[in-house]
Design a protein around this motif. Structure first.
Motif, PDB file in Angstrom:
ATOM      1  N   THR A 349      -7.889   1.327  -1.605  1.00  0.00           N
ATOM      2  CA  THR A 349      -7.723   2.751  -1.904  1.00  0.00           C
ATOM      3  C   THR A 349      -6.348   3.246  -1.470  1.00  0.00           C
ATOM      4  OG1 THR A 349     -10.097   3.113  -1.665  1.00  0.00           O
ATOM      5  CG2 THR A 349      -8.711   5.054  -1.512  1.00  0.00           C
ATOM      6  N   SER A 350      -5.780   2.630  -0.422  1.00  0.00           N
ATOM      7  CA  SER A 350      -4.479   3.067   0.092  1.00  0.00           C
ATOM      8  C   SER A 350      -3.357   2.890  -0.926  1.00  0.00           C
ATOM      9  CB  SER A 350      -4.127   2.279   1.349  1.00  0.00           C
ATOM     10  OG  SER A 350      -3.813   0.934   1.002  1.00  0.00           O
ATOM     11  N   GLU A 351      -3.525   1.940  -1.886  1.00  0.00           N
ATOM     12  CA  GLU A 351      -2.529   1.625  -2.909  1.00  0.00           C
ATOM     13  C   GLU A 351      -1.223   1.081  -2.315  1.00  0.00           C
ATOM     14  OE1 GLU A 351      -1.962   4.694  -5.776  1.00  0.00           O
ATOM     15  OE2 GLU A 351      -4.091   4.801  -6.289  1.00  0.00           O
ATOM     16  N   ASP A 352      -1.277   0.653  -1.055  1.00  0.00           N
ATOM     17  CA  ASP A 352      -0.129   0.028  -0.395  1.00  0.00           C
ATOM     18  C   ASP A 352      -0.216  -1.482  -0.651  1.00  0.00           C
ATOM     19  OD1 ASP A 352       1.228  -1.468   1.761  1.00  0.00           O
ATOM     20  OD2 ASP A 352       1.675   0.524   2.567  1.00  0.00           O
ATOM     21  N   LYS A 353       0.855  -2.095  -1.174  1.00  0.00           N
ATOM     22  CA  LYS A 353       0.816  -3.511  -1.539  1.00  0.00           C
ATOM     23  C   LYS A 353       0.533  -4.408  -0.341  1.00  0.00           C
ATOM     24  CE  LYS A 353       3.698  -3.270  -5.682  1.00  0.00           C
ATOM     25  NZ  LYS A 353       4.926  -3.764  -6.366  1.00  0.00           N
ATOM     26  N   LEU A 354       1.097  -4.073   0.816  1.00  0.00           N
ATOM     27  CA  LEU A 354       0.856  -4.878   2.009  1.00  0.00           C
ATOM     28  C   LEU A 354      -0.607  -4.796   2.429  1.00  0.00           C
ATOM     29  CD1 LEU A 354       4.028  -4.111   4.168  1.00  0.00           C
ATOM     30  CD2 LEU A 354       3.484  -6.223   2.927  1.00  0.00           C
ATOM     31  N   LEU A 355      -1.185  -3.591   2.340  1.00  0.00           N
ATOM     32  CA  LEU A 355      -2.589  -3.422   2.707  1.00  0.00           C
ATOM     33  C   LEU A 355      -3.501  -4.107   1.698  1.00  0.00           C
ATOM     34  CD1 LEU A 355      -2.610   0.288   3.934  1.00  0.00           C
ATOM     35  CD2 LEU A 355      -2.568  -1.795   5.308  1.00  0.00           C
ATOM     36  N   GLN A 356      -3.116  -4.110   0.428  1.00  0.00           N
ATOM     37  CA  GLN A 356      -3.914  -4.816  -0.572  1.00  0.00           C
ATOM     38  C   GLN A 356      -3.876  -6.316  -0.325  1.00  0.00           C
ATOM     39  OE1 GLN A 356      -3.125  -3.571  -4.608  1.00  0.00           O
ATOM     40  NE2 GLN A 356      -3.027  -1.433  -3.988  1.00  0.00           N
ATOM     41  N   ALA A 357      -2.755  -6.806   0.150  1.00  0.00           N
ATOM     42  CA  ALA A 357      -2.666  -8.230   0.504  1.00  0.00           C
ATOM     43  C   ALA A 357      -3.616  -8.551   1.650  1.00  0.00           C
ATOM     44  CB  ALA A 357      -1.231  -8.577   0.882  1.00  0.00           C
ATOM     45  N   PHE A 375     -20.085  -4.102  -6.064  1.00  0.00           N
ATOM     46  CA  PHE A 375     -18.951  -3.306  -5.610  1.00  0.00           C
ATOM     47  C   PHE A 375     -17.847  -4.194  -5.037  1.00  0.00           C
ATOM     48  CE2 PHE A 375     -16.865  -0.358  -2.532  1.00  0.00           C
ATOM     49  CZ  PHE A 375     -16.391   0.557  -3.468  1.00  0.00           C
ATOM     50  N   THR A 376     -18.225  -5.279  -4.378  1.00  0.00           N
ATOM     51  CA  THR A 376     -17.227  -6.208  -3.845  1.00  0.00           C
ATOM     52  C   THR A 376     -16.423  -6.826  -4.988  1.00  0.00           C
ATOM     53  OG1 THR A 376     -18.810  -6.743  -2.091  1.00  0.00           O
ATOM     54  CG2 THR A 376     -16.844  -8.113  -2.249  1.00  0.00           C
ATOM     55  N   TRP A 377     -17.127  -7.238  -6.047  1.00  0.00           N
ATOM     56  CA  TRP A 377     -16.434  -7.817  -7.200  1.00  0.00           C
ATOM     57  C   TRP A 377     -15.515  -6.790  -7.867  1.00  0.00           C
ATOM     58  CZ3 TRP A 377     -16.004 -12.731  -7.566  1.00  0.00           C
ATOM     59  CH2 TRP A 377     -17.026 -13.583  -7.108  1.00  0.00           C
ATOM     60  N   TYR A 378     -15.960  -5.544  -7.896  1.00  0.00           N
ATOM     61  CA  TYR A 378     -15.127  -4.499  -8.488  1.00  0.00           C
ATOM     62  C   TYR A 378     -13.803  -4.365  -7.717  1.00  0.00           C
ATOM     63  CZ  TYR A 378     -13.379   0.101  -9.775  1.00  0.00           C
ATOM     64  OH  TYR A 378     -12.572   1.129 -10.187  1.00  0.00           O
ATOM     65  N   GLN A 379     -13.896  -4.359  -6.385  1.00  0.00           N
ATOM     66  CA  GLN A 379     -12.693  -4.228  -5.571  1.00  0.00           C
ATOM     67  C   GLN A 379     -11.768  -5.423  -5.755  1.00  0.00           C
ATOM     68  OE1 GLN A 379     -11.896  -1.447  -3.901  1.00  0.00           O
ATOM     69  NE2 GLN A 379     -13.804  -0.585  -4.681  1.00  0.00           N
ATOM     70  N   LEU A 380     -12.332  -6.617  -5.836  1.00  0.00           N
ATOM     71  CA  LEU A 380     -11.510  -7.803  -6.090  1.00  0.00           C
ATOM     72  C   LEU A 380     -10.827  -7.700  -7.448  1.00  0.00           C
ATOM     73  CD1 LEU A 380     -13.351 -11.017  -4.832  1.00  0.00           C
ATOM     74  CD2 LEU A 380     -11.020 -10.309  -4.305  1.00  0.00           C
ATOM     75  N   ARG A 386      -4.073  -5.244 -10.519  1.00  0.00           N
ATOM     76  CA  ARG A 386      -2.795  -4.674 -10.080  1.00  0.00           C
ATOM     77  C   ARG A 386      -1.730  -5.749  -9.907  1.00  0.00           C
ATOM     78  NH1 ARG A 386      -4.932  -0.338  -5.489  1.00  0.00           N
ATOM     79  NH2 ARG A 386      -5.831   1.170  -6.965  1.00  0.00           N
ATOM     80  N   ARG A 387      -2.174  -6.958  -9.614  1.00  0.00           N
ATOM     81  CA  ARG A 387      -1.232  -8.061  -9.445  1.00  0.00           C
ATOM     82  C   ARG A 387      -0.812  -8.642 -10.796  1.00  0.00           C
ATOM     83  NH1 ARG A 387      -3.901 -12.778  -6.440  1.00  0.00           N
ATOM     84  NH2 ARG A 387      -3.950 -11.276  -4.728  1.00  0.00           N
ATOM     85  N   GLY A 388      -1.546  -8.277 -11.849  1.00  0.00           N
ATOM     86  CA  GLY A 388      -1.245  -8.814 -13.169  1.00  0.00           C
ATOM     87  C   GLY A 388      -1.996 -10.089 -13.479  1.00  0.00           C
ATOM     88  N   ASP A 389      -2.975 -10.468 -12.645  1.00  0.00           N
ATOM     89  CA  ASP A 389      -3.778 -11.671 -12.864  1.00  0.00           C
ATOM     90  C   ASP A 389      -4.989 -11.281 -13.720  1.00  0.00           C
ATOM     91  OD1 ASP A 389      -5.242 -13.999 -12.768  1.00  0.00           O
ATOM     92  OD2 ASP A 389      -4.997 -14.310 -10.608  1.00  0.00           O
ATOM     93  N   LYS A 390      -4.749 -11.138 -15.028  1.00  0.00           N
ATOM     94  CA  LYS A 390      -5.782 -10.643 -15.935  1.00  0.00           C
ATOM     95  C   LYS A 390      -7.008 -11.562 -16.033  1.00  0.00           C
ATOM     96  CE  LYS A 390      -3.347  -7.024 -16.986  1.00  0.00           C
ATOM     97  NZ  LYS A 390      -3.734  -5.705 -16.443  1.00  0.00           N
ATOM     98  N   PRO A 391      -6.833 -12.907 -16.074  1.00  0.00           N
ATOM     99  CA  PRO A 391      -8.024 -13.759 -16.169  1.00  0.00           C
ATOM    100  C   PRO A 391      -8.980 -13.584 -14.983  1.00  0.00           C
ATOM    101  CG  PRO A 391      -6.071 -14.997 -16.765  1.00  0.00           C
ATOM    102  CD  PRO A 391      -5.588 -13.705 -16.208  1.00  0.00           C
ATOM    103  N   ARG A 392      -8.426 -13.518 -13.752  1.00  0.00           N
ATOM    104  CA  ARG A 392      -9.308 -13.381 -12.595  1.00  0.00           C
ATOM    105  C   ARG A 392      -9.859 -11.952 -12.484  1.00  0.00           C
ATOM    106  NH1 ARG A 392      -6.172 -17.532 -11.424  1.00  0.00           N
ATOM    107  NH2 ARG A 392      -7.192 -19.354 -10.512  1.00  0.00           N
TER     108      ARG A 392
END
Length: 451
Positions: A349-357, A375-380, A386-392
């Protein structure tokens, strides 16, 4: 198309069965699920089952009920949990449901329905013959008697299953060293509820279950002879029961009822839990935070108290303030997938790239511990997208839709994932599996529509 007599029988049978859990709301809570596993473990082992394979599911329903489905799944209504006065009563109910599992009652439904259906079909044939001979009234009488006999046959079968589950449950309690007093107390509670609803107590043959008085008398004869009859209730488990009951009350009951049950000034853990949830649900974040802060002050390292405090902060828009609280919760409960998911959600939710990592390994660990939380799968999926990994991202969406029963959504996303993933990898194989399962579900839907 089935004959009307069979349809009438099936309609009556379905009325006697619990509603599918999918038609109700499933309540996921880390503390409650851990508690149900802990209070049941010795009984599960006594039943000859593996605790890792028995799943306890809390259903958001105010009725006093519990049931089992195929596999080893025990569904417990929130109304039953709130109606229970102590942990031993809840254990008595669970022991009975384990009796249904070991008896294979969910999968043996056909043993009761098939003979009843045959009786109904025979009565239909007899009625048709009478009508053809010009005896219309006699034909209708034959049909009515046949349906009554068919239903009586089925009800006799279900009463026998209930009696067998009662006796099996009593043996599991005994082997686990748990008193049957809670079981008897809860049956008396059910009997009182039947009196309140004016349910007849003098005709067992029209019921799916034996009379409560019959069950109480039969079980008392077993329990009072058992050496565990006077075994005390575990104080630690009782304390956990009371606080979870408070939490559940605050979450599912009307705030007015919650405040009456747990009035202001009562600062025990159950009362603080109840009021914090009630205020939070009612849209009063400041009052909710006050109660949550008092709760954390009682036990600063309790992960479930911290989880609630972090959840209130997060859902009140205070994302940055929620992070240190949820990180502490995860430190003290590193194997609780729902706490890891909540922390991962806050980081995303923070939308910070470091925090998403930071969020990705937490969410991956959460799904390794519990793959059945959409919900866990949704967050993943959000992280991958956002990373551009469309298949995953598509694979995560396929997992989520599959768990939610959306076969079309699961199929479409699994296909996208399958097309973009490297053949032979675990993710590629998983996408293939989801496509097969979703394809079967879609075929069944098409066949039902054709009928």
């Amino acid at each position: 198309m089935l004959p009307r007599a069979v349809l009438a029988l099936l309609a009556l049978v379905l009325l006697a069965l619990p509603r599918p859990a999918a038609a109700q709301s499933i309540l996921r809570d880390a503390e409650t699920e851990a508690f149900l596993r802990d209070i049941s473990r010795d009984m599960v082992v006594a039943a000859g089952l593996d605790p890792r394979n028995v799943q306890f599911v809390l259903v958001g329903d105010p009725s006093i009920n519990a049931f089992v489905t195929g596999g080893q799944n025990v569904f417990i209504h929130s109304g039953l949990f709130i109606a229970a006065d102590n942990v031993n009563e809840l254990q008595g109910v669970i022991a009975h449901e384990l009796g249904h599992i070991t008896g294979g009652h969910a999968v043996r439904f056909g043993e009761g329905a098939t003979p009843a259906t045959r009786i109904s079909l025979l009565s239909l044939l007899g009625a048709a013959a009478a009508v053809a001979a010009g005896a219309g009234e006699a034909g209708m009488a034959i049909l009515g008697l046949g349906q009554t006999a068919a239903l009586a046959k089925f009800l006799s079968f279900t009463r026998d299953q209930e009696s067998r589950a009662d006796q099996a449950g009593a043996s599991f309690l005994s082997k686990a060293g748990l008193s049957g007093r809670g079981s008897i107390a809860f049956f008396r509670k059910l009997q009182g509820e039947e009196y309140r609803l004016a349910i007849p107590q003098n005709n067992e043959y029209a019921r799916t279950h034996p009379l409560s008085s019959t069950r109480i008398n039969n079980l008392l004869a077993v329990y009072e002879r058992d050496k565990a009859w006077d075994a005390p209730t575990d104080k630690g488990l009782q304390s956990r029961f009371e606080r979870i009951k408070g939490k559940l009350s605050g979450y599912v009951e009307e705030p007015r009822i919650v405040m009456q049950r747990y009035p202001e000034g009562t600062n025990t853990a159950p009362a603080l839990y109840a009021r914090a949830y009630a205020w939070h649900r009612s849209g009063f974040p400041d009052q909710a935070m006050t109660e949550a802060a008092k709760l954390v002050a009682l036990a600063p390292n309790d992960p479930y108290f911290l989880e609630l405090q972090g959840q209130i902060l997060l859902e009140s828009g205070k994302v940055s303030e929620s992070l240190p609280v949820l990180r502490r919760a995860a430190i003290f409960a590193p194997n609780e997938p729902m706490i890891l998911t909540l922390l991962g959600h806050a980081l995303v939710t923070s939308e910070d790239k470091l925090l998403q990592a930071e969020a990705e390994p937490l969410l991956r660990r959460a799904v390794s511990l519990d793959r059945e939380n959409p919900f866990t799968w949704y967050q993943l999926g959000v992280i991958y997208d956002r990373r551009g990994d469309k298949p995953r991202a598509a694979l995560a969406a396929a997992e989520r839709f599959s768990l939610e029963g959306n076969a079309m959504g699961a199929m479409m996303n699994a296909r996208m994932a399958h097309a973009g993933l490297r053949p032979g990898t675990p993710d590629y194989i998983r996408a293939d599996d989801i496509m097969l399962v979703a394809g079967d579900a879609l075929d069944q839907q098409r066949r039902r529509k054709k009928r």
